[in-house]
Design an enzyme around this catalytic site. Structure first.
Site, PDB file in Angstrom:
ATOM      1  N   GLY A  56       0.812  -1.209   0.000  1.00  0.00           N
ATOM      2  CA  GLY A  56       0.000   0.000   0.000  1.00  0.00           C
ATOM      3  C   GLY A  56       0.843   1.255   0.000  1.00  0.00           C
ATOM      4  N   VAL A 109      17.902   8.320  -3.190  1.00  0.00           N
ATOM      5  CA  VAL A 109      18.567   8.701  -4.444  1.00  0.00           C
ATOM      6  C   VAL A 109      19.678   9.713  -4.185  1.00  0.00           C
ATOM      7  CG1 VAL A 109      18.255   9.866  -6.666  1.00  0.00           C
ATOM      8  CG2 VAL A 109      16.566   8.178  -5.884  1.00  0.00           C
ATOM      9  N   ARG A 117       1.218  -5.250  -5.432  1.00  0.00           N
ATOM     10  CA  ARG A 117       1.442  -6.470  -4.663  1.00  0.00           C
ATOM     11  C   ARG A 117       1.738  -7.590  -5.656  1.00  0.00           C
ATOM     12  NH1 ARG A 117      -2.286  -3.515  -1.615  1.00  0.00           N
ATOM     13  NH2 ARG A 117      -1.712  -3.321   0.576  1.00  0.00           N
ATOM     14  N   ASP A 145       5.276  -5.249   6.290  1.00  0.00           N
ATOM     15  CA  ASP A 145       5.791  -6.578   6.614  1.00  0.00           C
ATOM     16  C   ASP A 145       5.892  -7.484   5.393  1.00  0.00           C
ATOM     17  OD1 ASP A 145       6.239  -6.091   9.261  1.00  0.00           O
ATOM     18  OD2 ASP A 145       4.365  -6.967   9.973  1.00  0.00           O
ATOM     19  N   SER A 196       6.336  -6.609   2.308  1.00  0.00           N
ATOM     20  CA  SER A 196       7.463  -6.130   1.506  1.00  0.00           C
ATOM     21  C   SER A 196       8.789  -6.576   2.117  1.00  0.00           C
ATOM     22  CB  SER A 196       7.425  -4.602   1.415  1.00  0.00           C
ATOM     23  OG  SER A 196       6.190  -4.161   0.884  1.00  0.00           O
ATOM     24  N   THR A 224       3.970   2.412   5.853  1.00  0.00           N
ATOM     25  CA  THR A 224       2.578   1.968   5.947  1.00  0.00           C
ATOM     26  C   THR A 224       1.821   2.907   6.867  1.00  0.00           C
ATOM     27  OG1 THR A 224       1.092   0.252   6.809  1.00  0.00           O
ATOM     28  CG2 THR A 224       3.318   0.302   7.704  1.00  0.00           C
ATOM     29  N   ASP A 236      -0.613   2.160   8.633  1.00  0.00           N
ATOM     30  CA  ASP A 236      -1.244   1.419   9.737  1.00  0.00           C
ATOM     31  C   ASP A 236      -0.436   1.387  11.030  1.00  0.00           C
ATOM     32  OD1 ASP A 236      -3.472   0.821   8.226  1.00  0.00           O
ATOM     33  OD2 ASP A 236      -2.655  -1.065   7.478  1.00  0.00           O
ATOM     34  N   ASP A 276       1.739  -0.701  11.929  1.00  0.00           N
ATOM     35  CA  ASP A 276       1.625  -2.067  12.431  1.00  0.00           C
ATOM     36  C   ASP A 276       2.914  -2.876  12.310  1.00  0.00           C
ATOM     37  OD1 ASP A 276       1.593  -2.184   9.681  1.00  0.00           O
ATOM     38  OD2 ASP A 276      -0.095  -3.576   9.547  1.00  0.00           O
ATOM     39  N   ARG A 301     -18.425  15.757  12.492  1.00  0.00           N
ATOM     40  CA  ARG A 301     -18.972  16.172  13.794  1.00  0.00           C
ATOM     41  C   ARG A 301     -19.835  17.429  13.650  1.00  0.00           C
ATOM     42  NH1 ARG A 301     -18.020  15.654  19.235  1.00  0.00           N
ATOM     43  NH2 ARG A 301     -16.182  14.324  19.031  1.00  0.00           N
ATOM     44  N   ARG A 328      -6.963  -2.502   8.816  1.00  0.00           N
ATOM     45  CA  ARG A 328      -7.598  -3.805   8.678  1.00  0.00           C
ATOM     46  C   ARG A 328      -7.292  -4.725   9.862  1.00  0.00           C
ATOM     47  NH1 ARG A 328      -5.632  -4.763   4.238  1.00  0.00           N
ATOM     48  NH2 ARG A 328      -4.049  -6.325   4.707  1.00  0.00           N
ATOM     49  N   GLY A 361     -11.946  13.602  20.196  1.00  0.00           N
ATOM     50  CA  GLY A 361     -12.828  13.610  21.357  1.00  0.00           C
ATOM     51  C   GLY A 361     -14.062  12.735  21.177  1.00  0.00           C
ATOM     52  N   ARG A 386     -25.865   7.704  11.413  1.00  0.00           N
ATOM     53  CA  ARG A 386     -25.274   7.600  10.081  1.00  0.00           C
ATOM     54  C   ARG A 386     -23.861   7.005  10.176  1.00  0.00           C
ATOM     55  NH1 ARG A 386     -27.518  11.455   6.473  1.00  0.00           N
ATOM     56  NH2 ARG A 386     -29.791  11.438   6.782  1.00  0.00           N
ATOM     57  N   HIS A 430      -9.974   5.476   1.250  1.00  0.00           N
ATOM     58  CA  HIS A 430      -8.614   5.680   0.758  1.00  0.00           C
ATOM     59  C   HIS A 430      -8.169   7.132   0.714  1.00  0.00           C
ATOM     60  CE1 HIS A 430      -8.956   1.456  -0.332  1.00  0.00           C
ATOM     61  NE2 HIS A 430      -7.652   1.453  -0.502  1.00  0.00           N
TER      62      HIS A 430
END
Length: 348
Positions: free
Chosen positions: A38, A51, A99, A130, A132, A152, A154, A156, A181, A198, A212, A272, A278
């Site tokens: 991603g 570079v 990927r 991870d 990659s 990433t 995330d 993670d 809000r 995810r 908040g 709602r 993305h």
């Protein structure tokens, strides 16, 4: 291994810390850089740093387009300082990303290393997550000195406290939730805002605090995501005068639209669901993402210049460092328990 400061001919001396045996590592002269998985804001800053740090150190630099898929197709270009002019402020990645299932096979991994050698690439910088890094691990095992940079949104990757793109993604989501809000308060609604993540709830947790929100739902604490308790709290707070409610929900928990219907049916309050999606991956990277990505890119080049391989650059305990990829991939990462417990205290 401990790397000596001297060169022997065109080779670099490495001594085993235990036995003192000398191992010879070929001196890197041409490096490649690719982005995989991603995309994340700040990847261009990292590319630029790789570079320019490489060229300033006397290395040739090549860009691999479309990640490992592009590598396996030989989609490789020469890069110079002008190749990365005016990209530090741009989101996405100028090298494109993808990927690649073929890179998961031994045949694909050997082919990737062979293509690197055909193009004279003896060092590779892989920017990604991870998945990659598993590809980087295999490149290294097949004789290409490889360094990973965590990219990433995330957050993670277990070995590092910072990943490229997380800060920008949080700011993008935070601003979107602020806007939701406003309209939620105007219509006295309950709003469920789903953010990316995810398998990791870091974005949701940070946005829950910064916006908040009354409730934060994350995959790491799925057993504590009590919808009935949320409904009871909404009803209780409405009785004491609270007119609108914000629930931040991580993608890994999901089902926001179905949840909104159930909450509205149980409370009688218009509810709602908004999935930000993305938009969190794009946009101009924040100052932190630009600076940290640049620092990581330059460090990756320094590691290659020292003859190191199978390393991942990390930010830990307030400084930039690096870890063995094998070890890094075995590490696990949980949510910040202090921040998580704080969300509950502040939402009472």
């Amino acid at each position: 291994y401990e790397i000596s400061e001297c060169l022997v001919g065109s080779e670099m001396c490495i001594r085993d810390r235990i036995g003192g045996n000398r191992i010879m590592a070929k001196k890197v002269t041409t490096i490649g850089v690719l982005t995989s998985g991603g995309d994340a804001p700040g990847m261009n800053a990292a590319i630029r740093a790789v570079v320019r740090a490489g060229i300033s150190s006397g290395l040739k630099v090549k860009g691999v387009r479309r990640g490992y898929a592009g590598l396996l197709e030989g989609d490789i270009i020469d890069m110079d300082t002008m190749s990365v002019t005016d990209i530090v402020q741009r989101g996405g990645t100028i090298l494109f990303t993808s990927r690649c299932k073929e890179m998961m096979t031994p045949e694909g991994q050997q082919k990737a290393a062979d293509i690197c050698r055909e193009h004279g690439i003896d060092g590779m910088v892989v920017i990604g997550g991870d998945g990659s890094f598993r590809g980087a691990q295999k490149l290294s095992a097949n004789g290409i000195n490889t360094i990973g940079i965590p990219g990433t949104i995330d957050l993670d990757i277990a070995c590092t406290e910072y990943t490229i793109g997380f800060d920008t993604a949080c700011n993008t989501a935070m601003e979107a939730i602020d806007k939701v809000r406003d309209t939620s308060a105007s219509h006295e609604r309950c709003s469920i805002i789903e953010v990316m993540g995810r398998t990791a709830g870091h974005i949701a947790l940070w946005c829950g605090i910064s916006n908040g929100s009354e409730y934060v739902l994350i995959p790491e604490r799925a057993e504590e995501n009590d919808e009935e308790e949320i409904i009871r709290k909404i009803i209780s707070k409405r009785r004491i005068g609270k007119k609108h409610h914000i629930i931040v929900n991580a993608e890994g928990v999901g089902h926001s639209h179905e949840m909104a219907k159930r909450i509205e049916a149980a409370t009688g309050i218009e509810t709602r669901a908004t999935v930000i999606g993305h938009i969190q991956r794009g946009g101009n990277p924040s100052c932190r993402d630009r600076v940290y990505a640049s620092a990581m890119g330059a460090r990756a080049v320094d590691l290659l210049l020292k003859g190191q391989t199978n390393r991942v650059v990390a930010y830990k305990n307030g400084e930039f460092t690096d870890f063995d990829i094998d070890y890094a991939l075995q590490m696990t990462k949980d949510i910040d328990e202090h921040l998580y417990s704080m969300t509950k205290r502040l939402s009472r």
